[in-house]
Scaffold this motif. Structure first.
Motif, PDB file in Angstrom:
ATOM      1  N   ASP A  54       0.821  -1.210   0.000  1.00  0.00           N
ATOM      2  CA  ASP A  54       0.000   0.000   0.000  1.00  0.00           C
ATOM      3  C   ASP A  54       0.857   1.264   0.000  1.00  0.00           C
ATOM      4  OD1 ASP A  54       1.039  -0.320   2.522  1.00  0.00           O
ATOM      5  OD2 ASP A  54      -0.862  -0.116   3.588  1.00  0.00           O
ATOM      6  N   ALA A  55       2.033   1.211  -0.640  1.00  0.00           N
ATOM      7  CA  ALA A  55       2.922   2.374  -0.678  1.00  0.00           C
ATOM      8  C   ALA A  55       2.328   3.473  -1.552  1.00  0.00           C
ATOM      9  CB  ALA A  55       4.290   1.955  -1.205  1.00  0.00           C
ATOM     10  N   THR A  56       2.492   4.721  -1.107  1.00  0.00           N
ATOM     11  CA  THR A  56       2.004   5.871  -1.881  1.00  0.00           C
ATOM     12  C   THR A  56       3.133   6.730  -2.418  1.00  0.00           C
ATOM     13  OG1 THR A  56       1.801   7.176   0.160  1.00  0.00           O
ATOM     14  CG2 THR A  56      -0.144   5.961  -0.578  1.00  0.00           C
ATOM     15  N   SER A  57       4.290   6.707  -1.795  1.00  0.00           N
ATOM     16  CA  SER A  57       5.463   7.411  -2.304  1.00  0.00           C
ATOM     17  C   SER A  57       6.705   6.735  -1.745  1.00  0.00           C
ATOM     18  CB  SER A  57       5.434   8.897  -1.940  1.00  0.00           C
ATOM     19  OG  SER A  57       5.536   9.081  -0.538  1.00  0.00           O
ATOM     20  N   LEU A  58       7.874   7.130  -2.275  1.00  0.00           N
ATOM     21  CA  LEU A  58       9.074   6.341  -2.014  1.00  0.00           C
ATOM     22  C   LEU A  58      10.309   7.229  -2.121  1.00  0.00           C
ATOM     23  CD1 LEU A  58       9.852   3.282  -1.685  1.00  0.00           C
ATOM     24  CD2 LEU A  58      10.058   3.218  -4.164  1.00  0.00           C
ATOM     25  N   THR A  59      11.310   6.956  -1.278  1.00  0.00           N
ATOM     26  CA  THR A  59      12.595   7.641  -1.395  1.00  0.00           C
ATOM     27  C   THR A  59      13.703   6.703  -0.935  1.00  0.00           C
ATOM     28  OG1 THR A  59      13.853   9.619  -0.797  1.00  0.00           O
ATOM     29  CG2 THR A  59      12.466   8.667   0.912  1.00  0.00           C
ATOM     30  N   CYS A  60      14.887   6.815  -1.549  1.00  0.00           N
ATOM     31  CA  CYS A  60      16.009   5.938  -1.219  1.00  0.00           C
ATOM     32  C   CYS A  60      17.255   6.750  -0.893  1.00  0.00           C
ATOM     33  CB  CYS A  60      16.326   5.006  -2.379  1.00  0.00           C
ATOM     34  SG  CYS A  60      15.106   3.699  -2.618  1.00  0.00           S
ATOM     35  N   GLY A  61      18.001   6.297   0.119  1.00  0.00           N
ATOM     36  CA  GLY A  61      19.295   6.867   0.446  1.00  0.00           C
ATOM     37  C   GLY A  61      20.397   5.899   0.072  1.00  0.00           C
ATOM     38  N   VAL A  62      21.587   6.127   0.629  1.00  0.00           N
ATOM     39  CA  VAL A  62      22.729   5.294   0.265  1.00  0.00           C
ATOM     40  C   VAL A  62      22.509   3.845   0.678  1.00  0.00           C
ATOM     41  CG1 VAL A  62      25.191   4.927   0.650  1.00  0.00           C
ATOM     42  CG2 VAL A  62      24.307   7.247   0.417  1.00  0.00           C
ATOM     43  N   GLN A  63      21.982   3.623   1.885  1.00  0.00           N
ATOM     44  CA  GLN A  63      21.907   2.264   2.413  1.00  0.00           C
ATOM     45  C   GLN A  63      20.518   1.845   2.864  1.00  0.00           C
ATOM     46  OE1 GLN A  63      24.950   2.713   5.404  1.00  0.00           O
ATOM     47  NE2 GLN A  63      26.527   1.886   4.068  1.00  0.00           N
ATOM     48  N   HIS A  64      19.526   2.678   2.651  1.00  0.00           N
ATOM     49  CA  HIS A  64      18.175   2.276   3.028  1.00  0.00           C
ATOM     50  C   HIS A  64      17.158   3.055   2.211  1.00  0.00           C
ATOM     51  CE1 HIS A  64      18.353   6.009   5.265  1.00  0.00           C
ATOM     52  NE2 HIS A  64      17.097   5.893   5.621  1.00  0.00           N
ATOM     53  N   CYS A  65      15.945   2.540   2.157  1.00  0.00           N
ATOM     54  CA  CYS A  65      14.825   3.187   1.471  1.00  0.00           C
ATOM     55  C   CYS A  65      13.639   3.252   2.428  1.00  0.00           C
ATOM     56  CB  CYS A  65      14.409   2.417   0.222  1.00  0.00           C
ATOM     57  SG  CYS A  65      15.675   2.330  -1.068  1.00  0.00           S
ATOM     58  N   CYS A  66      12.749   4.205   2.187  1.00  0.00           N
ATOM     59  CA  CYS A  66      11.533   4.333   2.983  1.00  0.00           C
ATOM     60  C   CYS A  66      10.344   4.535   2.046  1.00  0.00           C
ATOM     61  CB  CYS A  66      11.611   5.502   3.958  1.00  0.00           C
ATOM     62  SG  CYS A  66      12.830   5.284   5.282  1.00  0.00           S
ATOM     63  N   ALA A  67       9.245   3.880   2.370  1.00  0.00           N
ATOM     64  CA  ALA A  67       8.006   3.999   1.602  1.00  0.00           C
ATOM     65  C   ALA A  67       6.936   4.617   2.494  1.00  0.00           C
ATOM     66  CB  ALA A  67       7.554   2.627   1.105  1.00  0.00           C
TER      67      ALA A  67
END
Length: 522
Positions: free
Chosen positions: A141-154
């Motif tokens: 049920d993700a609505t948006s997403l962002t990624c860094g060097v070593q992890h991502c968040c939804a």
């Protein structure tokens, strides 16, 4: 990393740096693509000056990516990809979050990642390199997403979920994990306030604050906090004015910190950590209203009590003192040095009155509540620095007090000791004031007027207005709160956006468009 891209109004995308030429880099803007609806970048600067960046653009027929590809983050195998190439890692994606180590996309609410899988970067135990998207478990049920060097968040309706390298700092919830499974990071605020340079909210009863750590934050060490931190108080109401904050527990106990006396037995002045207010005479409290250096509260019987360092609210009130006049109130609100209470649909005020902020037709102070003239059908009140406003049952808003910068909304800048009608609409249904007001019109949405330092009004400029104008960047927020030069609004899904002055107390840096808050504000 060392790349920048810009999308023009006609959809052309220009880049300079590595993404203009993934091998040699280009110093001047170079057109990379046309007809783009969005452009996103992700990358890192590595050791010894090495860097890597991946860019993606969205077109009407899908996403295309290019850039550094040593980890297959572009979604293909081989050398750096020099121009936008249709994304093959997933099909039908709605959003892409590129990065030099791995990239991810949303497909029907599910999250798929490709690139390097070391350190659980793909959200699974898979540790190799992958050019086809791998589904991250437990997310649909993700609505948006962002990624860094070593992890991502939804972003998800119930709160953000993060995965990747198992460092608690990256996930933001202080819970270690092996990184192979997503972990919920949630702090939904049921109620929140905005002070001069800080804010506080309540999530699950826990009071959490962020911003300027000098005194008003309540953390005790003077350090700023860029994300909400618990201050060790469990409460159901929190209120703030400038650099003073108080919180009320469900059982009626009150804690205060920041400017003015705390109201505790030790008569602490300006504590930087919460101190419990001495309620030996006042008893349990049902509501609090915080002024600049003082606080007032209602006891179980509706009697008003005040304390702090503000002689305008009460006499000799280092600890709670009952307000004279023998009146009981249903609710309270506070300005800088005055307080108003509602008795049914009447409004009564006390404190300093030199600008007419008591609304009784005079410009003098009173320690005893006086009635605001002509208003007998109020449904809501909100006070600003040296003024007050009432929302009437007719849908009109009337204001009184200091008129500087047009903060009364009546088309003038003169002080008014009696209420005047706010121009522009007569179907208002919500109201919040500080150095001016936000008011929500049933037909026109959020309008604002007053001193617009820092563009807290959200109109795209810092010009004052003495009449209501369309505000809050046109966003249909459910609620809004404002500080001195900033404002925050909460949307229907619970997410928050903040805008206005940033970087200084004088408002010389302005956030022209509302910034969506960090993952701690789902």
């Amino acid at each position: 990393a060392d790349s920048t891209c810009a999308r023009r109004y006609n959809g052309d995308v220009f880049c300079w740096g590595e993404l203009a030429d993934p091998v040699d880099g280009v110093d001047l803007p170079t057109r990379i693509a046309s007809d783009a609806q969005e452009v996103r970048l992700g990358g890192r600067v590595g050791f010894f000056g090495s860097s890597a960046t991946v860019g993606c653009i969205e077109r009407t027929d899908g996403w295309e990516c290019w850039g550094a590809n040593a980890t297959a983050a572009v979604g293909v195998s081989g050398d750096p990809v020099g121009a936008p190439t249709p994304l093959e890692a997933v099909a039908g994606e709605s959003e892409v979050a590129p990065h030099a180590h791995r990239s991810c996309a949303i497909l029907g609410g599910e999250v798929y990642c490709w690139g390097t899988g070391n350190r659980a970067g793909l959200g699974t135990a898979f540790g190799g390199r992958q050019t086809i998207g791998v589904a991250v478990p437990e997310i649909d049920d993700a609505t948006s997403l962002t990624c860094g060097v070593q992890h991502c968040c939804a972003e998800r309706p119930g709160g953000p979920t993060c995965f990747g390298f198992p460092r608690s700092q990256a996930h933001g919830d202080d819970r270690p994990r092996d990184g192979t499974q997503p972990g919920i990071v949630a702090a939904t605020f049921g109620t929140y306030i905005v002070g001069a340079r800080h804010g506080c909210g309540i999530t699950g009863g826990d009071v959490r604050c962020w911003g300027d750590g000098s005194v008003a934050l309540g953390v005790g060490d003077g350090s700023d906090r860029f994300e909400p931190v618990s201050i060790g108080v469990t409460a159901e109401q929190v209120d703030s004015y400038s650099a003073r904050t108080c919180a009320r527990e469900a059982g009626g106990a009150v804690w205060c910190w920041g400017n003015g006396r705390a109201g505790d037995i030790d008569e602490t002045n300006g504590p930087d950590e919460p101190r419990r207010v001495d309620d030996s005479l006042m008893g349990s409290v049902t509501e609090i209203a915080v002024a600049e250096i003082g606080t007032c509260a209602l006891d179980a019987g509706g009697n008003a009590w005040c304390w702090g360092s503000d002689a305008g609210l009460c006499s000799d009130c280092a600890r709670p003192v009952m307000v004279g006049g023998g009146l009981q109130f249903d609710s309270l609100d506070a300005g800088e040095h005055h307080v108003c209470g509602m008795r049914g649909s009447e409004v009564w005020c006390w404190g300093r009155g030199s600008s007419g902020q008591l609304g009784d037709g005079n410009a003098i102070a009173s320690l005893v509540p006086v009635q605001v003239a002509g208003i007998t059908d109020a449904t809501l009140i909100s006070l600003g620095r040296e003024m007050g406003c009432a929302l009437r049952s007719t849908g009109e808003v009337q204001c009184w007090g200091a008129g500087r910068a047009g903060i009364l909304g009546n088309g003038d800048t003169a002080n008014q000791a009696s209420p005047v009608v706010v121009m522009g609409a007569s179907d208002f249904e919500d109201l919040v004031c500080h150095d001016g007001c936000f008011a929500r019109s049933a037909t026109r949405g959020w309008l604002a007027w007053g001193d617009n330092e820092g563009d807290w009004m959200g109109v795209g400029s810092t010009e004052d207005s003495n009449v209501p104008v369309p505000a809050a960047h046109g966003i249909a927020f459910q609620t809004i709160d404002q500080g001195e030069t900033t404002a925050c609004g909460q949307e229907a899904d619970g997410s928050m956006r903040c805008w206005g002055a940033i970087g200084s107390a004088t408002g010389d840096e302005v956030l022209a468009y509302p910034l969506r808050s960090s993952p701690l504000f789902p």
